[in-house]
Design a protein around this motif. Structure first.
Motif, PDB file in Angstrom:
ATOM      1  N   VAL A 208       1.590 -16.938  -8.185  1.00 32.83           N
ATOM      2  CA  VAL A 208       1.855 -16.225  -9.440  1.00 32.83           C
ATOM      3  C   VAL A 208       0.596 -15.448  -9.804  1.00 32.83           C
ATOM      4  O   VAL A 208      -0.511 -15.998  -9.792  1.00 32.83           O
ATOM      5  N   ARG A 209       0.800 -14.183 -10.140  1.00 25.76           N
ATOM      6  CA  ARG A 209      -0.342 -13.302 -10.420  1.00 25.76           C
ATOM      7  C   ARG A 209      -0.225 -12.727 -11.832  1.00 25.76           C
ATOM      8  O   ARG A 209       0.883 -12.412 -12.303  1.00 25.76           O
ATOM      9  N   THR A 210      -1.334 -12.607 -12.492  1.00 31.60           N
ATOM     10  CA  THR A 210      -1.386 -11.925 -13.785  1.00 31.60           C
ATOM     11  C   THR A 210      -1.667 -10.445 -13.531  1.00 31.60           C
ATOM     12  O   THR A 210      -2.671 -10.092 -12.915  1.00 31.60           O
ATOM     13  N   VAL A 211      -0.751  -9.598 -14.007  1.00 29.67           N
ATOM     14  CA  VAL A 211      -0.776  -8.171 -13.685  1.00 29.67           C
ATOM     15  C   VAL A 211      -1.034  -7.371 -14.963  1.00 29.67           C
ATOM     16  O   VAL A 211      -0.407  -7.631 -15.996  1.00 29.67           O
ATOM     17  N   PRO A 212      -1.928  -6.390 -14.919  1.00 30.53           N
ATOM     18  CA  PRO A 212      -2.130  -5.547 -16.107  1.00 30.53           C
ATOM     19  C   PRO A 212      -0.918  -4.654 -16.364  1.00 30.53           C
ATOM     20  O   PRO A 212      -0.260  -4.198 -15.425  1.00 30.53           O
ATOM     21  N   ASP A 213      -0.637  -4.421 -17.637  1.00 32.52           N
ATOM     22  CA  ASP A 213       0.510  -3.588 -18.001  1.00 32.52           C
ATOM     23  C   ASP A 213       0.199  -2.826 -19.277  1.00 32.52           C
ATOM     24  O   ASP A 213      -0.340  -3.398 -20.237  1.00 32.52           O
ATOM     25  N   GLU A 214       0.558  -1.538 -19.291  1.00 32.63           N
ATOM     26  CA  GLU A 214       0.225  -0.682 -20.420  1.00 32.63           C
ATOM     27  C   GLU A 214       1.020  -1.023 -21.669  1.00 32.63           C
ATOM     28  O   GLU A 214       0.569  -0.760 -22.784  1.00 32.63           O
ATOM     29  N   GLU A 215       2.207  -1.592 -21.503  1.00 28.57           N
ATOM     30  CA  GLU A 215       3.055  -1.885 -22.660  1.00 28.57           C
ATOM     31  C   GLU A 215       2.886  -3.313 -23.164  1.00 28.57           C
ATOM     32  O   GLU A 215       2.955  -3.569 -24.369  1.00 28.57           O
TER      33      GLU A 215
ATOM     34  N   GLU B 276      -1.017  -6.433  -2.541  1.00 31.66           N
ATOM     35  CA  GLU B 276      -1.512  -6.598  -3.911  1.00 31.66           C
ATOM     36  C   GLU B 276      -0.531  -5.969  -4.882  1.00 31.66           C
ATOM     37  O   GLU B 276       0.031  -4.897  -4.626  1.00 31.66           O
ATOM     38  N   ILE B 277      -0.322  -6.630  -6.012  1.00 24.88           N
ATOM     39  CA  ILE B 277       0.428  -6.020  -7.116  1.00 24.88           C
ATOM     40  C   ILE B 277      -0.593  -5.359  -8.033  1.00 24.88           C
ATOM     41  O   ILE B 277      -1.358  -6.043  -8.727  1.00 24.88           O
TER      42      ILE B 277
ATOM     43  N   ARG C 198       2.703 -12.071 -16.229  1.00 27.97           N
ATOM     44  CA  ARG C 198       2.670 -12.869 -15.016  1.00 27.97           C
ATOM     45  C   ARG C 198       3.965 -12.664 -14.229  1.00 27.97           C
ATOM     46  O   ARG C 198       5.051 -12.601 -14.807  1.00 27.97           O
ATOM     47  N   MET C 199       3.825 -12.605 -12.916  1.00 25.65           N
ATOM     48  CA  MET C 199       4.986 -12.453 -12.045  1.00 25.65           C
ATOM     49  C   MET C 199       4.650 -13.019 -10.674  1.00 25.65           C
ATOM     50  O   MET C 199       3.485 -13.323 -10.372  1.00 25.65           O
ATOM     51  N   GLN C 200       5.669 -13.163  -9.823  1.00 28.68           N
ATOM     52  CA  GLN C 200       5.452 -13.624  -8.457  1.00 28.68           C
ATOM     53  C   GLN C 200       4.549 -12.630  -7.723  1.00 28.68           C
ATOM     54  O   GLN C 200       4.707 -11.426  -7.851  1.00 28.68           O
ATOM     55  N   ASN C 201       3.628 -13.157  -6.939  1.00 27.53           N
ATOM     56  CA  ASN C 201       2.759 -12.326  -6.119  1.00 27.53           C
ATOM     57  C   ASN C 201       3.511 -11.884  -4.872  1.00 27.53           C
ATOM     58  O   ASN C 201       4.687 -12.219  -4.676  1.00 27.53           O
ATOM     59  N   VAL C 202       2.850 -11.135  -4.000  1.00 31.39           N
ATOM     60  CA  VAL C 202       3.465 -10.756  -2.727  1.00 31.39           C
ATOM     61  C   VAL C 202       3.821 -12.035  -1.977  1.00 31.39           C
ATOM     62  O   VAL C 202       3.153 -13.068  -2.115  1.00 31.39           O
TER      63      VAL C 202
ATOM     64  N   GLY D 115       0.756  -1.241   0.000  1.00 29.48           N
ATOM     65  CA  GLY D 115       0.000   0.000   0.000  1.00 29.48           C
ATOM     66  C   GLY D 115       0.783   1.285   0.000  1.00 29.48           C
ATOM     67  O   GLY D 115       0.199   2.363  -0.170  1.00 29.48           O
ATOM     68  N   ALA D 116       2.105   1.247   0.229  1.00 28.76           N
ATOM     69  CA  ALA D 116       2.873   2.486   0.230  1.00 28.76           C
ATOM     70  C   ALA D 116       2.837   3.130  -1.157  1.00 28.76           C
ATOM     71  O   ALA D 116       2.835   2.442  -2.180  1.00 28.76           O
ATOM     72  N   ASP D 117       2.812   4.467  -1.181  1.00 31.66           N
ATOM     73  CA  ASP D 117       2.916   5.226  -2.431  1.00 31.66           C
ATOM     74  C   ASP D 117       4.395   5.381  -2.734  1.00 31.66           C
ATOM     75  O   ASP D 117       5.077   6.230  -2.154  1.00 31.66           O
TER      76      ASP D 117
END
Length: 669
Positions: free
Chosen positions: A334-341, A360-361, A346-350, A30-32
């Motif tokens: 493993v989590r599927t993460v949205p990406d603009e490019e 959360e990623i 897919r990458m390792q989750n927390v 959650g940190a900015d």
């Protein structure tokens, strides 16, 4: 759902890899996290490892959950903007070589004066103190020095390093933990503090009781391959289908189950089998028993049999197996993460789950500087200021440099106070061979602290015998703002030097060969901050005697600098310190070619140089008029900028106007 670190602002200045990963762990919950990168030199992780369609994939993981901005911290204006960014921040993460932030006026004392609650996390190879503090440090060195490599590998083989950033990753976890402790302490005391993390330490802490063993028994852990000196059987074993399994028997009951399973239950009755150390002493016999049984069966059969016997086994996975494994799927590892490019990645989750406030990623690593306008706009920068920031790239525009012989320490302080924008202490041409050692010592002593203006050092030739001694004396001093490099002719040689030092580099073109390679030299490495001409040596090499003969050479260097994205180059010295009229005329000619500023060899030359390159009042007025038209176009939401005389202004004109106004403001006094 509220994340544990909602409302915590983290500014990440770090690169490769421990610091950025520590900041990513904080962002996961959650940190900015605001990632600050150099405008022309992005975090090198963007270019590490495989890429898809030119997009670095490692960065997508390391840059997750971060907003990205660009800022040149070596520029006083950039440093001032960082202080504004940190005024309400909770955490700063940095991994510059010790003394670098202090050189930029961004040390803990200065930052805590701005924000007493700031937790300053300093990650370096060897820490902030001690004889190695100023050495460049990487995770590989920590893996070597911690005892890890010495204890890893086959008994008859060499010390073995891991094929990934183990020390960096362990340090990242330790740094994130340290930040949380410092934030908790701040809840009690109200004050921030400095976290000093040396990468050589966390990995050593993970290696168990090696120090205590040696202290009490003189015992040094040997290399054992995949075995353990605490129990057996413990190893990896090849199955009939060519795949592998790993077996562990840390508990006595597990060891007994394994031996019964593989048909060697008689070994359980041996007296030595009753202890882990006894079994370890008979590892050859036990490994042979397990290996013979495993080698006759496919991996799936081996795993099923071990599970039925309640014995400890695991298949040796590569990433394909991980992505297909039902246990990892159940955990959401493993989590599927949205990406603009890339669309999705897919990458390792927390790395762990909290029942009430999970991490959360939210997105993968963003583009270089993607959030610059948003972040700095929130600090109150206008659209015009943001545009100027992008155009300048945060680069400090200087007009005058003053050369001082390195063997004249009596002149060093006077040069700093002379009014020059920067000072160059010369260890090369201005110092005879017999006084070079004395000059090095004098320059090194002067650079033990930062000075009010940037102080660069002109070292000896890259291929000469004195360079190593020069670098050892001055390259890591807190007061050095850059290295002037004479007679550079090869981009490869320059790039190799850039990997050895952690300061901006300013190569000088002083030969026909260097002139031919001007653009490759300018673009050789992100550490290259400018290029320039050494005209005395160049005249000799080219066989020309006047400025007209150098006209094309000067133009070539200007074009090379601009094509490589560098600031306009500065002119070489004017040797006649009495002929100020000739100096002014030469500066005017250089300015028409696109040069910005000039080096001097006497303080009396400085006012002439500044007057020649500082924008005239009429230029400032025209530039201000053009920028006013830009502001008017913004207000009208129009992409067309029209000047009062009816001319249209293009992007190049707007950029030039911003440079003029910026220079005028800097030299108004």
């Amino acid at each position: 759902m509220t994340a544990p670190l909602d409302g915590v602002k983290v500014v990440d200045l770090a690169t490769l890899f421990a610091g950025p990963l520590a900041a990513a762990f904080l962002g996961d919950f959650g940190a900015d996290v605001i990632k600050v990168e150099h405008p022309a030199k992005p975090d090198p992780s963007r270019g590490h490892g495989p890429a898809r369609d030119g997009v670095g994939l490692w960065w997508k993981v390391l840059g997750r959950n971060k907003r990205t901005v660009t800022l040149n911290l070596s520029d006083p204006d950039g440093a001032a903007l960082l202080r504004r960014l940190l005024a309400d921040a909770d955490v700063l993460v940095e991994n510059f070589r010790p003394g670098t932030l202090e050189r930029w006026g961004l040390g803990p004392a200065e930052l805590h004066a701005v924000n007493p609650r700031l937790v300053i996390t300093r990650i370096s190879g060897f820490g902030q103190v001690g004889p190695y503090a100023r050495r460049p440090g990487f995770g590989t060195l920590a893996e070597a020095m911690s005892g890890f490599a010495a204890a890893t590998g086959q008994p008859d083989g060499p010390p073995t390093l891991p094929p990934f950033g183990l020390a960096d990753s362990v340090s990242a976890l330790a740094a994130a933990y340290a930040v949380m402790l410092a934030l908790r302490a701040r809840d009690v005391t109200g004050a921030g503090q400095v976290v000093d993390l040396a990468i050589i330490e966390p990995i050593m802490a993970m290696l168990g009781p090696q120090v205590t063993w040696y202290d009490q028994l003189g015992y040094i852990q040997p290399r054992l391959g995949n075995r353990s000196n605490n129990n057996a059987p413990r190893n990896t074993y090849r199955c009939a289908d060519g795949r592998w399994v790993a077996v562990s028997t840390s508990a006595q009951s597990i060891a007994e189950r394994v031996l019964r399973l593989v048909g060697r239950g008689e070994l359980i009755d041996e007296p030595w089998f009753a202890t882990g150390s006894g079994r370890a002493a008979h590892a050859d016999e036990l490994d042979a028993a397990v290996s013979a049984w495993v080698s006759q069966r496919d991996r799936d059969e081996v795993v099923a049999a071990f599970e039925e016997a309640q014995a400890a086994v695991a298949p040796v996975y590569d990433v394909r197996d991980i992505l297909a494994d039902p246990q990892y799927a159940a955990l959401g590892t493993v989590r599927t993460v949205p990406d603009e490019e890339l669309g999705e990645v897919r990458m390792q989750n927390v790395p762990f789950r909290l029942t009430e406030t999970p991490g959360e990623i939210r997105h993968a690593g963003r583009r270089h500087g993607q959030d610059t306008d948003t972040v700095f706009g929130a600090l109150g920068l206008s659209a015009e200021e943001l545009a100027a920031l992008r155009e300048r790239g945060g680069a400090l525009m200087l007009l005058s440099w003053l050369y001082v012989p390195g063997d004249r320490p009596d002149r060093f302080a006077k040069a700093v106070a002379s009014g020059a924008d920067a000072v160059i202490l010369d260890l090369e041409d201005a110092v005879v061979a017999g006084r070079k050692a004395y000059a090095r010592d004098a320059v090194a002593e002067f650079l033990t602290e930062a000075h009010p203006v940037p102080v660069q050092v002109r070292v000896n030739e890259l291929t000469g015998p004195d360079l190593d001694a020069d670098l050892a004396a001055v390259a890591d001093r807190p007061g050095v703002a850059g290295l002037r490099l004479p007679k550079v002719e090869s981009a490869a040689t320059l790039a190799a030097l850039a990997e050895r030092v952690d300061v901006p580099l300013h190569p000088l073109i002083e030969s026909a060969a260097g002139l031919e390679a001007a653009y490759p030299i300018a673009a050789a490495h992100p550490a290259v901050a400018s290029i320039g001409l050494g005209e005395a040596d160049l005249r000799s090499d080219l066989g020309v005697s006047d400025d007209d003969g150098l006209l094309w050479a000067r133009g070539r260097v200007v074009v090379a600098a601009r094509a490589a994205g560098l600031a306009p180059p500065a002119m070489s010295v004017y040797a006649d310190v009495v002929d100020l009229t000739g100096l002014a005329a030469s500066c005017a000619a250089g300015r028409r070619l696109g040069f910005l500023g000039r080096a001097a060899i006497h303080p009396r030359q400085l006012p002439v140089i500044v007057d020649a390159f500082r924008p005239a009042d009429r230029e400032v007025a025209r530039a201000a008029e053009l920028l006013a038209a830009v502001a008017d176009a913004h207000q009208r939401d129009s992409g067309t900028v029209v000047l009062p005389d009816g001319r249209f202004a293009d992007r190049a004109m707007v950029a030039a106007a911003r440079r003029v106004v910026d220079l005028a403001a800097r030299y108004a006094a």
